[in-house]
Design a protein around this motif. Structure first.
Motif, short mmCIF file in Angstrom:
data_model
loop_
_atom_site.label_atom_id
_atom_site.label_comp_id
_atom_site.label_asym_id
_atom_site.label_seq_id
_atom_site.Cartn_x
_atom_site.Cartn_y
_atom_site.Cartn_z
N GLY A 28 12.53 4.17 23.92
CA GLY A 28 12.60 5.53 24.45
C GLY A 28 11.25 6.22 24.42
N LEU A 29 11.19 7.31 25.15
CA LEU A 29 9.95 8.06 25.25
C LEU A 29 9.74 9.00 24.07
CD1 LEU A 29 10.00 9.11 29.03
CD2 LEU A 29 8.68 7.25 27.98
N LEU A 30 8.52 9.16 23.70
CA LEU A 30 8.14 10.09 22.65
C LEU A 30 8.62 11.50 22.99
CD1 LEU A 30 6.33 10.57 20.08
CD2 LEU A 30 4.52 11.12 21.69
N VAL A 31 8.47 11.91 24.24
CA VAL A 31 8.87 13.27 24.63
C VAL A 31 10.38 13.46 24.53
CG1 VAL A 31 6.84 13.78 26.04
CG2 VAL A 31 8.85 12.69 27.10
N ASP A 32 11.16 12.39 24.72
CA ASP A 32 12.61 12.50 24.55
C ASP A 32 12.95 12.73 23.08
OD1 ASP A 32 13.05 12.12 27.27
OD2 ASP A 32 13.33 9.95 27.06
N TYR A 33 12.25 12.03 22.19
CA TYR A 33 12.43 12.25 20.76
C TYR A 33 12.13 13.71 20.42
CZ TYR A 33 11.92 11.69 15.70
OH TYR A 33 12.05 11.82 14.34
N CYS A 34 11.02 14.22 20.94
CA CYS A 34 10.63 15.61 20.67
C CYS A 34 11.66 16.58 21.22
CB CYS A 34 9.27 15.89 21.30
SG CYS A 34 7.88 15.07 20.49
N ARG A 35 12.08 16.39 22.44
CA ARG A 35 13.04 17.29 23.07
C ARG A 35 14.36 17.31 22.30
NH1 ARG A 35 13.13 16.52 29.24
NH2 ARG A 35 11.97 14.86 28.32
N ASP A 36 14.84 16.13 21.89
CA ASP A 36 16.11 16.03 21.17
C ASP A 36 16.07 16.72 19.81
OD1 ASP A 36 17.08 14.52 23.28
OD2 ASP A 36 16.91 12.59 22.23
N ARG A 37 14.88 16.88 19.24
CA ARG A 37 14.75 17.45 17.90
C ARG A 37 14.04 18.80 17.87
NH1 ARG A 37 15.15 12.29 18.25
NH2 ARG A 37 16.24 11.06 16.68
N GLY A 38 13.78 19.36 19.04
CA GLY A 38 13.15 20.68 19.09
C GLY A 38 11.72 20.70 18.58
N ILE A 39 10.99 19.64 18.87
CA ILE A 39 9.59 19.53 18.43
C ILE A 39 8.69 19.82 19.62
CG2 ILE A 39 7.82 17.93 17.58
CD1 ILE A 39 10.10 16.50 16.03
N ASP A 40 7.72 20.73 19.42
CA ASP A 40 6.85 21.18 20.50
C ASP A 40 5.45 20.60 20.48
OD1 ASP A 40 8.81 23.06 21.52
OD2 ASP A 40 8.36 24.27 19.75
N VAL A 41 5.07 20.00 19.35
CA VAL A 41 3.68 19.55 19.17
C VAL A 41 3.66 18.12 18.63
CG1 VAL A 41 1.52 19.97 17.92
CG2 VAL A 41 2.90 21.90 18.69
N VAL A 42 2.78 17.32 19.20
CA VAL A 42 2.51 15.97 18.71
C VAL A 42 1.13 15.98 18.06
CG1 VAL A 42 2.05 13.57 19.38
CG2 VAL A 42 3.95 14.82 20.42
N ILE A 43 1.04 15.42 16.89
CA ILE A 43 -0.23 15.34 16.16
C ILE A 43 -0.81 13.94 16.36
CG2 ILE A 43 -1.30 15.35 13.87
CD1 ILE A 43 1.18 17.14 13.08
N ARG A 44 -2.09 13.90 16.69
CA ARG A 44 -2.78 12.61 16.81
C ARG A 44 -4.09 12.71 16.05
NH1 ARG A 44 0.11 8.83 17.28
NH2 ARG A 44 -1.45 7.56 18.29
N GLY A 45 -4.35 11.72 15.23
CA GLY A 45 -5.64 11.61 14.56
C GLY A 45 -6.58 10.85 15.46
N VAL A 46 -7.82 11.31 15.56
CA VAL A 46 -8.82 10.62 16.38
C VAL A 46 -10.05 10.33 15.54
CG1 VAL A 46 -8.02 11.44 18.64
CG2 VAL A 46 -9.62 12.83 17.35
N ARG A 47 -10.52 9.09 15.67
CA ARG A 47 -11.69 8.67 14.90
C ARG A 47 -12.98 8.81 15.68
NH1 ARG A 47 -9.04 3.02 13.57
NH2 ARG A 47 -8.47 3.45 15.72
N GLY A 48 -12.87 8.89 16.99
CA GLY A 48 -14.08 8.99 17.81
C GLY A 48 -13.71 9.04 19.28
N GLY A 49 -14.73 8.88 20.11
CA GLY A 49 -14.55 8.98 21.55
C GLY A 49 -13.57 7.99 22.14
N ALA A 50 -13.57 6.76 21.63
CA ALA A 50 -12.65 5.75 22.16
C ALA A 50 -11.20 6.15 21.92
CB ALA A 50 -12.94 4.38 21.54
N ASP A 51 -10.91 6.68 20.73
CA ASP A 51 -9.55 7.16 20.44
C ASP A 51 -9.18 8.30 21.38
OD1 ASP A 51 -9.23 5.33 18.40
OD2 ASP A 51 -9.29 6.81 16.78
N LEU A 52 -10.09 9.24 21.57
CA LEU A 52 -9.82 10.38 22.43
C LEU A 52 -9.60 9.93 23.88
CD1 LEU A 52 -9.46 13.42 22.39
CD2 LEU A 52 -11.90 13.64 22.87
N ASP A 53 -10.41 8.99 24.35
CA ASP A 53 -10.23 8.46 25.71
C ASP A 53 -8.86 7.83 25.88
OD1 ASP A 53 -12.75 9.27 26.47
OD2 ASP A 53 -13.66 7.29 26.23
#
Length: 142
Positions: A71-96
């Motif tokens: 299933g999609l991450l956004v479906d998980y969020c929608r089903d649980r009333g979550i508005d924000v996804v947190i992502r850790g980034v180590r550098g430019g490659a992660d951000l890209d």
């Protein structure tokens, strides 16, 4: 505000723990979720990853641990009333890598992505590196 910190956490690293602790200071509730693809096999069983995450979050009263298969991450969020996804980034490659997904999550479901820059002292750590070091009998952290 509720936030989701998703990942494979295969295995959980000090970098993951750092992002989780910092996110817990910023949001009312953080759900850290082991996302797994049934078509891929992980290095560690999901049950073990959940146990490690629970141990990492024992002193964080606003953190819950969950898992999701398929299933999609956004479906998980929608089903649980979550508005924000947190992502850790180590550098430019992660951000890209993360930025197109963040845009798509916003387009599909209005879910925002909150990027937390890795602590410079932990930015070199990845689950792959930890696993490789463990296989060689060197345990940098876990």
């Amino acid at each position: 505000m509720r936030a989701l910190f998703p990942g494979s956490f295969d295995p959980v690293t000090q970098g993951h723990q750092d992002v989780l602790r910092r996110a817990a200071l910023l949001f009312d509730e953080v759900v850290v979720c082991v996302m797994s693809n049934p078509n891929k096999s992980g290095r560690f069983p999901v049950a073990e990853r959940l146990e490690l995450l629970r141990a990492a979050a024992t002193d964080l009263s606003n953190v819950t641990v969950d898992s999701h298969t398929g299933g999609l991450l956004v479906d998980y969020c929608r089903d649980r009333g979550i508005d924000v996804v947190i992502r850790g980034v180590r550098g430019g490659a992660d951000l890209d890598y993360e930025l197109p997904m963040a845009r798509m999550n916003h387009e599909l479901a209005g879910v925002e992505t909150f990027f937390i820059a890795a602590d410079p002292s932990l930015a070199h750590i990845s689950s792959t590196l930890v696993t490789t070091m463990n296989q060689q009998g060197r345990v940098p952290e876990r």
